[in-house]
Write an enzyme that holds these catalytic residues in place. Structure first.
Site, PDB file in Angstrom:
ATOM      1  N   ASP A 169      50.375 -17.077  26.433  1.00 10.47           N
ATOM      2  CA  ASP A 169      50.391 -15.926  25.537  1.00 10.47           C
ATOM      3  C   ASP A 169      50.948 -16.234  24.154  1.00 10.47           C
ATOM      4  O   ASP A 169      50.700 -15.488  23.208  1.00 10.47           O
ATOM      5  CB  ASP A 169      51.137 -14.758  26.189  1.00 10.47           C
ATOM      6  CG  ASP A 169      50.339 -14.170  27.358  1.00 10.47           C
ATOM      7  OD1 ASP A 169      49.095 -14.142  27.273  1.00 10.47           O
ATOM      8  OD2 ASP A 169      50.943 -13.744  28.353  1.00 10.47           O
ATOM      9  N   TYR A 184      48.984  -6.534  29.926  1.00  8.51           N
ATOM     10  CA  TYR A 184      50.396  -6.726  30.206  1.00  8.51           C
ATOM     11  C   TYR A 184      51.266  -6.433  29.000  1.00  8.51           C
ATOM     12  O   TYR A 184      50.830  -6.568  27.867  1.00  8.51           O
ATOM     13  CB  TYR A 184      50.633  -8.180  30.613  1.00  8.51           C
ATOM     14  CG  TYR A 184      51.271  -8.320  31.962  1.00  8.51           C
ATOM     15  CD1 TYR A 184      50.532  -8.116  33.116  1.00  8.51           C
ATOM     16  CD2 TYR A 184      52.627  -8.626  32.086  1.00  8.51           C
ATOM     17  CE1 TYR A 184      51.110  -8.229  34.362  1.00  8.51           C
ATOM     18  CE2 TYR A 184      53.208  -8.740  33.337  1.00  8.51           C
ATOM     19  CZ  TYR A 184      52.449  -8.548  34.466  1.00  8.51           C
ATOM     20  OH  TYR A 184      53.043  -8.656  35.701  1.00  8.51           O
TER      21      TYR A 184
END
Lengths: 669, 669
Positions: free
Chosen positions: B308, B392
């Site tokens: 990420d 998320y």
């Protein structure tokens, strides 16, 4: 019949009743009470009662109200235990305990020993040798003696002596330990021995010498040589509509949680009969024991091993909390009672506090397409107790949240237990402790807690198992070699288990008879352990034999009444523990049964100099979380976090000196 | 010369400058910018500068202001990296990167791929086969493709498709995943392949069938079938005298701490030049990378492995925070900037927030003789960033306190990444995931973070070592078998180390040249690690080869400029990482040198059904604590906690129904 609930703490009237009953059964015999408290009610009597309460059904017969008394006959010195039936106002038994069984310390006894020590001629003679400067005096902390001799049956106290260098109610005498330490017989009040403490890296000690004044390390604000910070602005928690909790007697209701706050002199705070949305979750939660063994190998320090629950009691040492110091916001306090040596009730004011706190965000999601955000804060309910065990403080909190999580948080603070040490010469250190000031060293030690969980996951028959995360075999089902699965191991018979970071081991408590309609697996709660180093003492040492609960992180036992304390009932000067390890060893079936789960965890505390003269808290926590207990996030119905509700304040910006050009501040930008 | 500080984030003017310089050097060539950001300044230029600042000395020459640009030539499609000197307004280099090196996703590209997918005839043909009911539509999350082929050099996107069952901006489409998943070439925009997802325990998939509507699992408050809780009362933090912090530009001062809040599109929030009481502590702290590999072995899910930081960037995905939602109290926000594809600056409003919080007690001691209590609360300063990475959310916070502790707290929340699953038949489960709703399963996965710590413990040359707690040998120095000591192991050359719960291993960073006058040992900070299961993927898998930082919890490297990211500079579709494992492998001396410490930790996340449709946060934290850095508790000078200051509220007592007798309420009792 009493109007009390089976889980209600002892009342002043019950203390008086107990003393009256016992005195009547020992006519003319002077008795000294060590403890008058409730006896945990018989579970098979309680369960139908609290189940009827939960289901709103007619209540069955109330469980027998039992009281427990520990006392000495002052004529013979014999130590007794009695069980009383408060309903029938009768004595079930009052038995003499075997010689060598030592009851816990009590508040009055500690004060008594302190005074005995200070007034003893031999001690005064040693004090005289110190040739203390004007204004300096002496105090002592009577220490639980510990064990190093299988034949010792006397009740002994080791008094550690300190110079009070400054006449101030918060003088830190732990900064100035003395080098002599008398040992007293707590029954005969005789001086057993004068110990001289080692003060160098080896175990040798010397006769008492004149005291050489040193610069003390103080924590009291009055005694600091630097000014206090002036740049800390107030931070005020306002609950203009009052708290979200509701308290009636000892029953607390908050955000679908309901439980009873229990209190006893040994464990202090206990959580009974915990339900969420009227579903059973836990029957009882408590810190059942803790031990603090020291790693200093030199006599007499090798005997320093406190069992703060069994040797004294967190109820007895619980602070009487003050509004606005220990918590912020809207605070509810609970009181407790203890008995004094004469059997009179003593009020323990504000020993447990209850308040809400904000713990940041609980869940958030932003839909990146629409920009719409759901934000829910994590409001928590805290049930807190703070215990002062001579030098040390423990802050215990059961923390409940809106997603049905339960946390046991423990903070260690207070003052390190110190020993005198000749560190004036640069470079003098020991490998088992840290110099924390001139002439003073703080030895390495461990704090090992036992968290006892008596589960009732949608019912009283549960199964404990652990689940590991393991790579899949490298075969045709895992062609890309990235697959991993979980592996379950049921603890089918009472026994122990290890934690495992490498396997991401999680312990779960499930109800085999209730299958979650979404996951198709039994409903459960999981325990997020706090994997910790276990006892460092040798298996051949008394230190370990007395605290076998601290040799394994996980224990499961089959429930039996009266099996509450991980190191056994009597820990003071115990030769070996009679606790969870014995109960686990029965090899009883605990699958889909009335199982109890015990978790040992803690801190290996090798002092930092920053931990002196008072220690910034060290936090340790374990969590119980629903895992397939619900069919989705149970906090979904918590309202959105909003400025209307929260009323935050925007920091005013200084005049822009180098902000972006005007065209960038507008438009797409 | 710029008026910017070397650590200041990029400005809109710099973005414009960079685009102008590059366009001028590629005349007539259409460019598409992926990233325009600062390049971390050269440390050997910065250190003298910030040291002069710290010591109040005349400032030396300002370090070179460097900018970094990633861009594509749209004529050739070639991917380039450029380094620019903003002081001289010149290009240092602009080089074409090797074929197969993929830059990160950017915000515009994701939107582009999303639209490409939805408008593609092949996708529309599959959608048609679904025969969606009126009102239902389709969306897709373009996923970073991952790696399973050493020869792949195309830039690929895997689009996971979902049904939007309800027309609402917070509809949870993750509850209704589709069973087809097109793969696109992000450069040619061609459909590479239509994947059909497995929907049973084995890897077999079927042609697209008509959609069978299911009950969706929603999190939006509007879409819940149960009412919201009404019994949560407001909890308002008031700071009537304002905050205790002071912010000038990006410099924050609070309670003896001083640091610069940095921001870049890749890491987001960074802490630069951290000092306490004007002593150097850390040069730079950041979350350098994270990877989220999934444990579902079935194609194409085996390729799900997000990085990420490297694949997208926490700066780009940072939420634009709103007052009163994400924090309580007095809030200061920081903005950032990114470039769009045309090289125009885009304001990222409120991407970092700063506020104080109360964290309960920091230290307490009651002198049991005098009853005098010292209570100091734990006020904290929180620097926070919340990132939304498609489904998320991560909440990152650097938390500073008054006892000189630094905490990195990470909360995982948001929505599980789900896959379609035929679980309508009772009992159908997989061992690598959890059913979270009808037709939907959430696979096991791990979240592995890399915390990069560039220490400056009272200077820039430091040594990393670990300290274990070990029993003393059972010999004449340990006659009672309870002694234990610590054992130190210096990480003298760059490399790795393991955590160890069994040995209570603590990592420390010391300054060998500064000896603490009380402990006689080098001053240090310790890292309280978060011991975690490392990657579960096989060493032979791409999953592991690409994320070698996640195979060991501790790495030490010798500082070099440009070595900031644990999995290397380019993670998207990487074949193997070029990160910390390569730098550690240089076997350089890092003793009393410019050492960098990296800690890999995280969560093995085997979803609970309670984690759906939005996940109650899972918290993980590591701490940096002074250990012999001071000569005593640095928070001693924090004022006493008092009711005058805190203004708490006492819970009103109900009329006593069974209180103690009057005589007990008075007097000694």
């Amino acid at each position: 019949m009493t109007t009390l609930h089976p889980f209600d703490p002892i009342t002043p009237g019950e203390i008086q009743l107990a003393a009256k009953l016992l005195q009547a059964s020992f006519p003319g015999v002077p008795l000294r009470y060590k403890k008058i408290d409730t006896q945990e009610p018989i579970k098979k009597e309680v369960v139908p009662y609290v189940e009827a309460e939960r289901l709103g059904k007619p209540l069955p017969r109330k469980p027998t109200r039992l009281l427990q008394v520990l006392f000495h006959r002052l004529d013979t010195g014999a130590f007794h235990k009695a069980l009383l039936n408060a309903d029938t106002r009768s004595i079930v038994y009052a038995k003499e305990l075997p010689k060598g069984v030592q009851g816990p310390a009590d508040v009055d006894e500690i004060v008594e020993i302190e005074q005995l020590c200070l007034s003893h001629p031999a001690v005064q003679a040693e004090v005289a040798k110190l040739q203390l400067p004007a204004g300096a005096t002496i105090c002592n902390d009577p220490w639980i003696y510990g064990t190093d001799n299988a034949n010792e049956t006397r009740r002994l106290w080791q008094c550690y002596m300190y110079v009070i260098a400054t006449d101030h109610p918060q003088n830190n005498h732990y900064s100035t330990p003395c080098r002599f330490s008398p040992v007293f017989d707590g029954v005969t009040k005789e001086l057993v021995r004068m110990d001289y403490l080692p003060s160098g890296p080896d175990g040798t000690s010397t006769e008492t010498q004149p005291w050489k004044p040193v610069e003390t390390v103080q924590y009291a604000h009055d005694l600091l040589d630097t000014p206090l910070r002036t740049d800390l602005k107030p931070y005020i928690v306002q609950q203009p509509q009052g708290p979200s909790f509701d308290v009636k007697g000892n029953v607390v209701q908050w955000q679908k949680w309901r439980f009873r706050v229990g209190f006893n002199s040994r464990e202090g705070m206990v959580i009974h009969n915990l339900t969420y949305d009227n579903r059973n979750v836990f029957y009882r939660l408590s810190v059942s024991e803790m031990t603090v063994p020291y790693g200093d190998p030199r006599a007499p320090f090798h005997r320093k091993q406190a069992f703060d629950v069994g040797d004294v009691g967190f109820g007895l040492t619980a602070n009487q909390l003050a509004l606005g110091c220990d918590c912020l916001g809207h605070i509810k306090y609970f009181d407790g009672y203890r008995a004094d040596t004469q059997g009179n009730p003593v009020l323990l004011k504000n020993v447990i506090c209850l308040h809400e706190q904000d713990n940041g965000l609980q869940h958030k999601h932003t839909n990146y397409r629409s920009g719409a955000a759901t934000v829910v804060r994590n409001r928590q309910l805290v049930v807190q107790m703070i215990c002062t065990v001579s030098n040390y403080e423990y802050i215990f909190a059961f923390i409940f949240d809106q997603a049905a999580n339960i946390e046991l948080e423990i903070r260690a603070t207070g003052i390190l237990s110190t020993v005198p040490f000749d560190n004036h010469k640069f470079g003098t250190t020991v490998p088992w402790g840290t110099n924390v000031g001139p002439g003073v060293m703080a030895p390495n030690h461990q704090h090992m807690f036992s968290f006892r969980m008596d589960p009732a996951i949608d019912g009283h028959n549960n199964t404990v198992y652990y689940e590991d995360s393991v790579p899949m075999p490298e075969d045709e089902n895992n062609p890309y070699l990235v697959g991993y699965t979980t592996e379950q191991t049921v603890l089918g018979t009472s026994g122990t288990a290890n934690t495992s970071v490498e396997r991401h081991r999680v312990f779960k408590i499930r109800n085999d008879t209730k299958i979650n309609p979404v996951t198709y697996k039994p409903i459960s709660y999981k325990l997020q352990t706090s994997p910790s180093q276990m006892l460092l003492a040798s298996p051949r040492s008394f230190g370990l034999k007395r605290a076998q609960f601290a040799t394994k992180p996980i224990w499961v036992t089959k429930y039996r009444d009266d099996e509450l304390f991980a190191a056994g009932e009597f820990t003071n000067q115990s030769q070996e523990s009679e606790g969870v390890e014995k109960w686990a060893a029965r090899n009883e079936s605990v699958e889909n049964d009335d199982v109890v789960l015990w978790h040992t965890f803690g801190l290996t505390h090798n002092p930092r100099v920053e931990d002196f003269p008072v220690m910034p808290m060290e936090r340790v926590s374990v969590m119980l979380r629903p895992d397939g207990f619900f069919t989705k996030n149970p906090a979904l119905d918590v309202p959105q976090s909003s400025q209307t509700f929260n009323q935050s304040t925007l920091h005013p910006e200084a005049a822009a000196c180098c902000g972006p050009p005007a065209e960038i501040q507008k438009g797409k930008l």
